[in-house]
Each structure stands twice: as structure tokens, then as C-alpha cells.
Enzyme design. Structure first.
Site, short mmCIF file in Angstrom:
data_model
loop_
_atom_site.label_atom_id
_atom_site.label_comp_id
_atom_site.label_asym_id
_atom_site.label_seq_id
_atom_site.Cartn_x
_atom_site.Cartn_y
_atom_site.Cartn_z
N HIS A 110 0.82 -1.21 0.00
CA HIS A 110 0.00 0.00 0.00
C HIS A 110 0.85 1.26 0.00
O HIS A 110 0.38 2.33 -0.42
CB HIS A 110 -0.95 -0.02 1.19
N HIS A 272 -2.10 -12.63 -2.31
CA HIS A 272 -3.15 -13.30 -1.56
C HIS A 272 -2.78 -14.74 -1.18
O HIS A 272 -3.60 -15.45 -0.61
CB HIS A 272 -4.46 -13.26 -2.33
#
Length: 741
Positions: A110, A272
Site C-alpha cells: 500500500h 493473496h
């Protein structure tokens, strides 16, 4: 007097007693806060972008040299200490599965993931995740804790590693600690000390999406789908659980962040593989304010959770809940195996968010609980995960990765490296021993210098040949400017090094006057070829800059000022094989006020684009002012336009632009024939003297710019104007020369 007033106020505060009591009530003094000029006159040109990140805001001082400090760092010892932090769970924020690795991957992702190719803004550089708005974006919920977990490391090493580098390095170490081999790491990201002024979208509330027009067409320069998200909505567009619609959003958003389909699949599937999502209850009922709005007593923490324990198994972040794999702290292909191995049905998390689980209860006991060893769960997928299964292009790539684990591993390693290094610019800015051995095309590589550089006598000889070549001062200035001013300080791309102005796409950009550019380059190539037949050699990249310098010296001489424009050889010429045309297409200046060019399709006004371009070039307000005025006097407009050429001596480096702009015998009015054009009329006779655009007149209209223009219009400013112009010009020519900085 000013210091005395400050001292008096300080004494009053002391005698009025403690301020703590007042802080427990409504914030005092709100009705006495200053109202900005921008509030009163919202259409007024905002110069704030040219005043940000000044050295005065840096507590480490003007002389601090981060690269030098970083090179002294024992990086291996640091990495081991990060691993220790990663595996040492803290009671105030317990680690999922006893390992903070996935949490730190999200932090690093992020930090870097705000990057967008359209204007180069965002990215990991500067460590902007520490500041608002990013620090308080919904998509960054609880990452305040990730950075706080790293504070003991940062505290120990202090100025030897920036937050910007530490966040990315920690992401790498997290991957390595979970069995993944990364592609490398480069240090060199300096820290910012204030929030960047970036346009993140038109919305006034988080998670709104007024950024679209027509058939879900995302407006430039934006990349994320909603205000406060890094990428896309994991539940699908605006919460619509349609994997194919989600795939369209993913492709658009990741593409605008410089990723192709293969890199996109690798990043999603690789990312993920680790960790879990958190949504144990409804965030609207249990989660407090973000850090920027939280109370002082929270000390920078936000999203306080009052659901049961408030952390560990009761954590609430995105509202989605669960893990994708049975080994969330190990590198495996389980994510892809699960994606294709199960049939997925829609469900809701405990927080009410839409997600997917295997049909008919399959895999119900597959995933261990992150905190309670007695519990097991089914794996989950987001709507955006299923996009990789149902979108035809993504599916082919994802299946190939599933069947070829080594290929998948390398693809994720390279995509992760690109994600975390995309805004760093050329390889000359990379620091460290863990760098990839081969340059990657997205790094805009240039050849190493393989020839002896020209010396002072040869430089003077070349300048003489250039001035006798038949090329005019405006032609030489325009070409040098076009080559160097493609630079973007936002992601350190572009610039004169590489001479890519002679390659596609730059040679065809309308702002660069392709026909004229071709003729100028042909003549300069002839001079280069002749010179390089004997002795030292010069690259075309160097010769283009030197030609502009020679033209400026000649123009200053005609103005009666003798000046030598600094010249530092060492640029090389990139090949077409080293140039990604699509990647370079985003560098095209859609507007360049310094050449009085404003192309079609711009969302900002010409004057706003002036400030934006000056910001890209790292210019101060005086530098922007003197450069524009000088370029007008040099007759350097694109397309040989005469708008703003407020001089009877074009091609002479004089301060005539400012003198005539501020001349009260001229009255300015809007043109009746051409929108955006202005006419300067003789106040007495009404005869037309000049034409100009808004980016010319703004230096007489805007009070702060006029104040600077007055300095250069003054009778005693002739020599200062030339010297300041030369200094600013050299700065632009050298913006990409990180090899000599």
C-alpha cells in the site's frame, strides 16, 4: 517587533494556565482560524505545489546526505532484526498466525501501490503513508499499527534508513521469511516531512466514486476506483459481486499503475497467498475514527475497535473475513489451486461484506484460525479474486502459473520488484548490494559511458560549430528544452539523458514540432559524426544540451551580458530496444507553458498546467518565472507562435517580457476571435502591440507572481535576470543527472 510579539504571546500562554482543561472541551479558537485566500477566491491560481517539501521542513538539515548514511548501514543485520520483530507477537496488536509477515507485505504494497503512470505521483518514495490523507484512507486501516511495530527498528537506526526504504525493505524481508525468493532491493528513497499535494479525486467523502464519466470511464490522472482505496473494491465495482465487471476495474486500475495482465495476475495471486482479511463484526458499529480524526490520547492510532478484544481474532479492517490458503505464512501455489479447485458460492462475512466460499461446505476445515488453534475454517475468495478465474485473459495466465510454479514465482518476484521500485527512476538512484544484475526496460536504461568525455577546449570548439551551423537560437533552445523538460520529479523519469527525443514516441509529440525537430537533429547528428571521427567523443544527448547552452550564451551576448552556461558531459544515447514506447507515451507534455503550448483534452486550465509542469521540474516560483520570461525573449514558443513574445528583439536574452508585461501604457483585453487569447493595446491609440495567453498574463495578474515579475522588470535587473535564467536552465538540463549529484 515581530519577535517581541511572539514573546508576548508566549508569556500570555504561560500566565493563562494549563491548556489541558481546554482541550477536553470543544476545540478552542476554531472561529479564529485563518481563512485561506483559496477559500475566498477559489479560482485563484494556487502556487502551493511550488512551495512544498522545502529544506526548512527537514529536521535533518540541508547538508544531510541520505545515500551516504544508507551505504554505511549493515543491511544483513537490519534484515535479521526485522525478522525478529516479525515473529515476536505484541499484546497490543497480536500477530496473525504468530507472524507479522503478511501484515508487513500489505504495508509495503500500500505504500508503493499509490503510484500512477499518468503523472508519476504516488509510490513508496517519501514514505507518504505516514501522512494524511494516505495515513487515514479506509484502505490503509490499521497500517498505523504496522509502522508502530517497526518503530523500535527505526528508532535504533535513525537517519541511516528512511521510513520510505524501511517499509519496502520490510515487505521484502516478510516475503523472504515465508520462503519466497525476492528479485532484489534497492535503497535510496528519502523521506518527506510533509504531506504531498496530490489530486486524489473530486470526491468529498471516502469511498465515493465521482471520478467516472460516460460508460465507467475513469478520469485522468486517477487510477484507483474510489476515494480512499489503493486499487479496486474487493467486493466488486461499488459492491457489485460480478467477477467479470471486477476484472474490467482491475485491468484499468493496475494498467494505470504500470502493470500488464501478467504482472497483475502475479501480484494478486502472489499477494493473496499470504495472510488473511479481517471483518469479525460490523465496522460501522464498532470501529472508531481514522488517525487524523482520533483524539490526542490515541497518539496517532486510529480505527479503535470496541468489539470484544478489539484485536487478534476480533480484528476489523476491511470487513471481509478469512484466509485464502491453508498456510498463510508460507509461499505456496495454494491460492491458485484453491481458485481453480473449488466451485465458489457467494456469502457474507460476519461484518456483512460480500465474499465467496467453496460450494456445499467443501474445505470447511482446511484453514487454521489465526489465533485459536482449536478452530478451522474454509478458505475464502474476494470477487476480485474470482476475476482471475472468469476473465478469459486472466484465466489463461493464472492457469499457466498454477501449472508452472517456478514461472509463477519469478513473475511475482519481478512484479513485486517493479511495484516497489517503479517510482525510483533510473538505476543510478539505486543503492545497495542486492540489486538485480540486469536492467529492466521499465527502468528506462541508458548505455554506460564507453568513451572519453570532451574537455573545455573541445566544448568551445563544438559550440562554435553549432552557432555556425545555420540553426537559429530559438531552434536550438526549443530542442534542448524539449529533450530535458520531459523530466518528471514525481517518478524521476524523462530528461535529456538517453536522447530519446530522437526516438518514437517523443520525436512525434506535437509539442516538440516534429518537422523542425527532425531538421535540427539531423544537423546536430552531422556535427556529432564529424567530431567523433577523431579524439574524444560526444553523445547526441550531450550535444543537444550543449547546443541549447551555446544558443543561450549567444542570446545573452546580444543582450550585453557575458555568461557561460555550465555544461557537464556524460550523457549517453539510448537505443530503441531500451525504450518502451507505450511507457514513454505517458511523459508527453499535454501542455507546456514555457513553450506556450496547450494541447487538446486537458482537464486543468493553462495556468494550472503551468504550475503542474513547474512542479514536475522541481522549480521554485522565481525559477518558474525567470524561465518563462526568458523562453519568451528567446522566441522559443512551440510552433513558432508569437503569443507572449513581448519584445522587439526576439532571440535576445533580455528582460523585455517582464518590462513590457508590466508597462502601464499597454491595456490588455480578451480577443474577440480566439478563446484564451489576449491582445495588448496601446492605451492612447488603441493599436495592437502584442498578443498573449493566460500563462503570460498570469505574471501580471496574480499578485504573488507579479511581485516576482517586478524584480525582473526593474532597471537594475538586466544582469540578474540573465544569471538567474542560466541557473534555472542548467537545473532543468541536469534534472536527470543522478550520476553526478
Amino acid at each position: 517587533m515581530r519577535n517581541f510579539r511572539r514573546f508576548t504571546i508566549a508569556l500570555l500562554v504561560l500566565f493563562l494556565g494549563p491548556i489541558g482543561a481546554a482541550d477536553t472541551k470543544e476545540t478552542p479558537g476554531m472561529d479564529r482560524q485563518n481563512t485561506s485566500n483559496q477559500f475566498w477566491w477559489p479560482e485563484r491560481l494556487d502556487l502551493a505545489p511550488l512551495r512544498q517539501h522545502g529544506s526548512e521542513s527537514n529536521p535533518l538539515g540541508r547538508q544531510f546526505h541520505y545515500a551516504k548514511e544508507f551505504k554505511e548501514l549493515d543491511i544483513q543485520t537490519l534484515k535479521e532484526e526485522i525478522k525478529t520483530v516479525m515473529k515476536t507477537s505484541q499484546d497490543w496488536w497480536p500477530a496473525d498466525y504468530g507472524h507479522y509477515g503478511p501484515f508487513f507485505i500489505r504495508m509495503a504494497w500500500h505504500s508503493a501501490g499509490t503510484y500512477r503512470i499518468s503523472d508519476g505521483r504516488g509510490g513508496a518514495g517519501g514514505g507518504q503513508q505516514r501522512f494524511e490523507p494516505l495515513n487515514s484512507w479506509p484502505d490503509n486501516a490499521n497500517l498505523d499499527k504496522a509502522r508502530r511495530l517497526l518503530w523500535p527498528i527505526k528508532k535504533k537506526y535513525g537517519k541511516k534508513i528512511s521510513w520510505a526504504d524501511l517499509m519496502v525493505l520490510t515487505g521484502n524481508v516478510a516475503l523472504e521469511s515465508m520462503g519466497f525468493k525476492t528479485y532484489g532491493f534497492a535503497g535510496g528513497r528519502t523521506d518527506d516531512w510533509e504531506a504531498d499535494l496530490v489530486y486524489w479525486g473530486p470526491e468529498k467523502k471516502f469511498l465515493e466514486d465521482q471520478r467516472y464519466k460516460g460508460n465507467r470511464e475513469l478520469k485522468n490522472p486517477l487510477a484507483a476506483v474510489q476515494m480512499g482505496l489503493i486499487y479496486v473494491n474487493p467486493e466488486g465495482p461499488n459492491g457489485n459481486p460480478d467477477p467479470l465487471a471486477a476484472a474490467k476495474d482491475i485491468r484499468e486500475t493496475f494498467g494505470r499503475m504500470a502493470m500488464n495482465d501478467e504482472e497483475t495476475v502475479a501480484l494478486i495471486a502472489g499477494g493473496h497467498t499470504f495472510g488473511k482479511a479481517h471483518g469479525k463484526s460490523d465496522p460501522s458499529k464498532h470501529v472508531g475514527k481514522e488517525p487524523a480524526a482520533a483524539g490526542l490520547e490515541e497518539q496517532g492510532f486510529g480505527w479503535k475497535n470496541n468489539y470484544k478484544k478489539g484485536n487478534a481474532e476480533d480484528t476489523i479492517t476491511s470487513g471481509l473475513e478469512g484466509a485464502w490458503t491453508a498456510n498463510p505464512t508460507k509461499w505456496t501455489t495454494q491460492y491458485l489451486n484453491n481458485l481453480f479447485g473449488f466451485e465458489w458460492v457467494q456469502t457474507k462475512s460476519p461484518a456483512g461484506a460480500i465474499q465467496w466460499v467453496p460450494k456445499d461446505g467443501a474445505g470447511a476445515n482446511m484453514v487454521p484460525d489465526a489465533h485459536d488453534k482449536s478452530l478451522r475454517h474454509a478458505p475464502i475468495m474476494f470477487t476480485t479474486d474470482l476475476a482471475l478465474k472468469f476473465d478469459p485473459s486472466y484465466k489463461v495466465i493464472a492457469k499457466r502459473f498454477q501449472e508452472n510454479p517456478k514461472e509463477f514465482e519469478l513473475a511475482f518476484a519481478k512484479a513485486w520488484f517493479k511495484l516497489t521500485h517503479r517510482d525510483m527512476g533510473p538505476l543510478t538512484r539505486y543503492i545497495g548490494k542486492d540489486l538485480p544484475k540486469e536492467p529492466l526496460i521499465w527502468q528506462d536504461p541508458v548505455p554506460a559511458v564507453n568513451h572519453k568525455l570532451v574537455g573545455p577546449k573541445e566544448i568551445e570548439s563544438l559550440k562554435g560549430k553549432i552557432l555556425k551551423s545555420g540553426l537559429s537560437v530559438p531552434q536550438l533552445v526549443r530542442t534542448a528544452w524539449a529533450s530535458a523538460a520531459s523530466f518528471r520529479s514525481t517518478d524521476m523519469r524523462g530528461g535529456a539523458n538517453g536522447a530519446r527525443i530522437r526516438l518514437s514516441p517523443q520525436k512525434n509529440w506535437p509539442v516538440n514540432d516534429p518537422d523542425e525537430l527532425s531538421k535540427v537533429l539531423k544537423k546536430l547528428e552531422q556535427i556529432q559524426e564529424e567530431f567523433n571521427k577523431s579524439g574524444n567523443k560526444i553523445s547526441l544527448a550531450d550535444l543537444i544540451v550543449l547546443a541549447g547552452n551555446a544558443a543561450i550564451e549567444e542570446a545573452a551576448k546580444k543582450a550585453g551580458v557575458k555568461v557561460t552556461v555550465p555544461f557537464t558531459p556524460g550523457r549517453t544515447d539510448a537505443t530503441i530496444e531500451q525504450t518502451d514506447e507505450y511507457s514513454f507515451s505517458v511523459l508527453e507534455p499535454k501542455a507546456d507553458a514555457f513553450r506556450n503550448y496547450y494541447g487538446p483534452g486537458n482537464l486543468m486550465s493553462p495556468t494550472e498546467m503551468l504550475v503542474d509542469r513547474a512542479n514536475m521540474l522541481s522549480l521554485s516560483i522565481p525559477e518558474m518565472t525567470v524561465l518563462l520570461g526568458g523562453m519568451r525573449s528567446l522566441d522559443a514558443n512551440a510552433g513558432k507562435s508569437k503569443h507572449g513574445i513581448l519584445t522587439t528583439k526576439p532571440g535576445v536574452l533580455s528582460n523585455d517580457f517582464f518590462v513590457n508585461l508590466l508597462d502601464m501604457s499597454t491595456k490588455w483585453q480578451k480577443s474577440e476571435q480566439t478563446e484564451g487569447l489576449y491582445e495588448g493595446l496601446d492605451r492612447k491609440t488603441g493599436s495592437k502591440r502584442w498578443t498573449a495567453t493566460s500563462v503570460d498574463l498570469i505574471f501580471g495578474s496574480h499578485s504573488e507572481l507579479r511581485a516576482v515579475a517586478e524584480v525582473y522588470a526593474s532597471d537594475d535587473a538586466k544582469e540578474k535576470f540573465v544569471k538567474d535564467f542560466v541557473s534555472a536552465w542548467n537545473k532543468v538540463m541536469m534534472l536527470d543527472r543522478f550520476d553526478v549529484k
